[in-house]
Design a protein around this motif. Structure first.
Motif, PDB file in Angstrom:
ATOM      1  N   ARG A 181       1.020  -1.147  -0.137  1.00  0.00           N
ATOM      2  CA  ARG A 181       0.076   0.031   0.206  1.00  0.00           C
ATOM      3  C   ARG A 181       1.141   1.539   0.088  1.00  0.00           C
ATOM      4  N   PHE A 182       0.772   1.950  -0.467  1.00  0.00           N
ATOM      5  CA  PHE A 182       1.447   2.965  -1.066  1.00  0.00           C
ATOM      6  C   PHE A 182       0.723   4.781  -0.074  1.00  0.00           C
ATOM      7  N   LEU A 183       0.998   5.144  -0.214  1.00  0.00           N
ATOM      8  CA  LEU A 183       0.141   6.516   0.002  1.00  0.00           C
ATOM      9  C   LEU A 183       1.297   8.210  -0.285  1.00  0.00           C
ATOM     10  N   VAL A 184       0.788   7.971  -2.085  1.00  0.00           N
ATOM     11  CA  VAL A 184       1.499   9.415  -2.260  1.00  0.00           C
ATOM     12  C   VAL A 184       0.871  10.274  -2.674  1.00  0.00           C
ATOM     13  N   PRO A 185       1.948  11.242  -1.676  1.00  0.00           N
ATOM     14  CA  PRO A 185       0.924  12.945  -1.864  1.00  0.00           C
ATOM     15  C   PRO A 185       0.985  13.727  -3.381  1.00  0.00           C
ATOM     16  N   ASP A 186       0.448  14.541  -3.790  1.00  0.00           N
ATOM     17  CA  ASP A 186       0.684  15.397  -4.256  1.00  0.00           C
ATOM     18  C   ASP A 186       0.426  16.849  -3.840  1.00  0.00           C
ATOM     19  N   ARG A 187       0.938  17.298  -4.879  1.00  0.00           N
ATOM     20  CA  ARG A 187       2.092  18.418  -4.066  1.00  0.00           C
ATOM     21  C   ARG A 187       0.728  19.758  -3.022  1.00  0.00           C
ATOM     22  N   GLU A 188      -0.283  19.390  -3.206  1.00  0.00           N
ATOM     23  CA  GLU A 188      -1.325  20.297  -1.637  1.00  0.00           C
ATOM     24  C   GLU A 188      -1.105  19.239  -0.684  1.00  0.00           C
ATOM     25  N   GLY A 189       0.020  17.989  -0.662  1.00  0.00           N
ATOM     26  CA  GLY A 189       0.654  17.162   0.844  1.00  0.00           C
ATOM     27  C   GLY A 189      -1.025  16.080   0.953  1.00  0.00           C
ATOM     28  N   ARG A 190      -1.775  16.595  -0.110  1.00  0.00           N
ATOM     29  CA  ARG A 190      -3.414  15.215   0.248  1.00  0.00           C
ATOM     30  C   ARG A 190      -2.106  13.801  -0.916  1.00  0.00           C
ATOM     31  N   TYR A 191      -3.441  12.908   0.204  1.00  0.00           N
ATOM     32  CA  TYR A 191      -2.907  11.381  -0.553  1.00  0.00           C
ATOM     33  C   TYR A 191      -3.566  10.491  -1.104  1.00  0.00           C
ATOM     34  N   TRP A 192      -2.487  10.259  -2.290  1.00  0.00           N
ATOM     35  CA  TRP A 192      -3.285   9.147  -3.056  1.00  0.00           C
ATOM     36  C   TRP A 192      -2.695   7.529  -2.591  1.00  0.00           C
ATOM     37  N   ASP A 193      -3.794   6.931  -2.657  1.00  0.00           N
ATOM     38  CA  ASP A 193      -4.072   5.759  -1.462  1.00  0.00           C
ATOM     39  C   ASP A 193      -3.799   4.666  -3.448  1.00  0.00           C
ATOM     40  N   VAL A 194      -2.656   3.801  -2.532  1.00  0.00           N
ATOM     41  CA  VAL A 194      -2.654   3.132  -4.393  1.00  0.00           C
ATOM     42  C   VAL A 194      -1.906   1.919  -3.427  1.00  0.00           C
ATOM     43  N   ARG A 195      -2.958   0.285  -4.010  1.00  0.00           N
ATOM     44  CA  ARG A 195      -2.421  -0.523  -3.346  1.00  0.00           C
ATOM     45  C   ARG A 195      -2.432  -1.436  -4.735  1.00  0.00           C
ATOM     46  N   ALA A 196      -2.568  -2.788  -4.219  1.00  0.00           N
ATOM     47  CA  ALA A 196      -2.189  -4.182  -5.682  1.00  0.00           C
ATOM     48  C   ALA A 196      -1.722  -5.419  -4.210  1.00  0.00           C
ATOM     49  N   GLN A 197      -1.711  -6.669  -5.188  1.00  0.00           N
ATOM     50  CA  GLN A 197      -1.924  -7.482  -3.995  1.00  0.00           C
ATOM     51  C   GLN A 197      -0.105  -8.008  -4.555  1.00  0.00           C
ATOM     52  N   ARG A 198       0.811  -7.038  -5.005  1.00  0.00           N
ATOM     53  CA  ARG A 198       1.965  -8.171  -5.346  1.00  0.00           C
ATOM     54  C   ARG A 198       3.106  -6.952  -5.525  1.00  0.00           C
ATOM     55  N   GLY A 199       4.426  -5.760  -5.301  1.00  0.00           N
ATOM     56  CA  GLY A 199       4.804  -5.486  -6.508  1.00  0.00           C
ATOM     57  C   GLY A 199       6.688  -5.890  -6.242  1.00  0.00           C
ATOM     58  N   LEU A 200       7.836  -5.101  -7.101  1.00  0.00           N
ATOM     59  CA  LEU A 200       8.412  -5.452  -7.617  1.00  0.00           C
ATOM     60  C   LEU A 200       8.991  -3.987  -7.427  1.00  0.00           C
ATOM     61  N   VAL A 201      10.480  -4.208  -6.937  1.00  0.00           N
ATOM     62  CA  VAL A 201      11.064  -3.043  -6.928  1.00  0.00           C
ATOM     63  C   VAL A 201      12.742  -2.880  -7.025  1.00  0.00           C
ATOM     64  N   PRO A 202      12.981  -2.338  -9.049  1.00  0.00           N
ATOM     65  CA  PRO A 202      14.195  -2.601  -9.444  1.00  0.00           C
ATOM     66  C   PRO A 202      15.292  -2.650  -7.966  1.00  0.00           C
ATOM     67  N   ALA A 203      16.740  -3.177  -8.048  1.00  0.00           N
ATOM     68  CA  ALA A 203      17.427  -2.721  -7.803  1.00  0.00           C
ATOM     69  C   ALA A 203      17.620  -1.078  -7.671  1.00  0.00           C
ATOM     70  N   ASP A 204      18.220  -0.478  -8.588  1.00  0.00           N
ATOM     71  CA  ASP A 204      18.394   0.581  -9.132  1.00  0.00           C
ATOM     72  C   ASP A 204      17.099   1.455  -8.083  1.00  0.00           C
ATOM     73  N   GLY A 205      16.119   1.116  -8.126  1.00  0.00           N
ATOM     74  CA  GLY A 205      14.884   1.834  -7.502  1.00  0.00           C
ATOM     75  C   GLY A 205      13.925   2.982  -8.359  1.00  0.00           C
ATOM     76  N   SER A 206      14.080   2.794  -8.857  1.00  0.00           N
ATOM     77  CA  SER A 206      13.982   3.686 -10.504  1.00  0.00           C
ATOM     78  C   SER A 206      11.797   3.623 -10.437  1.00  0.00           C
ATOM     79  N   ARG A 207      11.509   2.876 -10.139  1.00  0.00           N
ATOM     80  CA  ARG A 207      10.430   2.974 -10.303  1.00  0.00           C
ATOM     81  C   ARG A 207       9.848   1.499  -9.015  1.00  0.00           C
ATOM     82  N   ILE A 208       8.285   1.751  -9.375  1.00  0.00           N
ATOM     83  CA  ILE A 208       7.991   0.358  -8.409  1.00  0.00           C
ATOM     84  C   ILE A 208       6.957  -0.819  -9.591  1.00  0.00           C
ATOM     85  N   GLU A 209       6.741  -1.839  -9.631  1.00  0.00           N
ATOM     86  CA  GLU A 209       5.871  -1.916 -10.719  1.00  0.00           C
ATOM     87  C   GLU A 209       5.045  -2.760 -10.282  1.00  0.00           C
ATOM     88  N   LEU A 210       4.108  -2.762  -9.956  1.00  0.00           N
ATOM     89  CA  LEU A 210       2.049  -3.577  -9.053  1.00  0.00           C
ATOM     90  C   LEU A 210       1.855  -4.491  -9.632  1.00  0.00           C
TER      91      LEU A 210
END
Length: 184
Positions: free
Chosen positions: A80-109
């Protein structure tokens, strides 16, 4: 006496071969890294990531995170990711599984991905898909999978998506179908 000598030599050879086999399994050839097990596991965790200015980039919560020592990727169970927008309000992003590559450049849900807009930022928006890539450094999301976006009185379906969480902008890329039901 000859039979006993051959039997002893045979048993000795078998003992050496089995000992060598056990030792090789305990000490793999790839730099000592055991590929079958993660090098660390976090359970019931909460991680707050900061950007270069020291502001919150996102918060990650989940029941389990495992790091693969061979490729240094992170596997996430029901993240579960809570991603703030520029106003400090949070998008709530959820998935069954995720993967973060070694460089941490992105998150695959993957699997049952659901992103919900901040409740304080009308109109309430819900994005559902099977795969979503998050670039949390730029607060962007994208996918080439089928997507359904719902808002009060509006359902949009299409293939592919680009979303900018900071500006509350969501775009479907192709095969867009829209159903509008006026609210009374």
């Amino acid at each position: 006496m000859r039979l006993r000598r051959w039997l002893t030599l045979g048993l000795l050879a078998a003992a050496i071969a089995s000992g060598w086999s056990i030792w090789m399994r305990a000490h793999p050839d790839d730099g000592g890294v055991l590929l079958a097990r993660p090098d660390y596991v976090l359970r019931d965790f909460e991680v707050v990531s900061l950007d270069k200015q020291g502001k919150e980039a996102f918060t990650l919560l989940g029941p389990e995170l495992q790091r693969n020592p061979a490729d240094r990727t992170l596997a996430l169970a029901t993240p579960r990711f809570l991603v703030p927008d520029r106003e400090g309000r949070y998008w709530d992003v959820r998935a069954q599984r995720g993967l973060v590559p070694a460089d941490g450049s992105r998150i695959e849900l993957h699997d049952d991905v659901l992103a919900t807009s901040p409740p304080q930022a009308p109109p309430p928006t819900r994005i559902a898909t099977d795969h979503l890539a998050l670039d949390l450094n730029r607060n962007l999301a994208s996918t080439s999978a089928d997507v359904t976006i719902t808002r009060p009185g509006l359902t949009m379906q299409g293939k592919g998506l680009e979303a900018d969480f900071d500006h509350q902008q969501v775009s479907l890329l192709s095969q867009v179908r829209t159903r509008y039901v006026p609210q009374h």
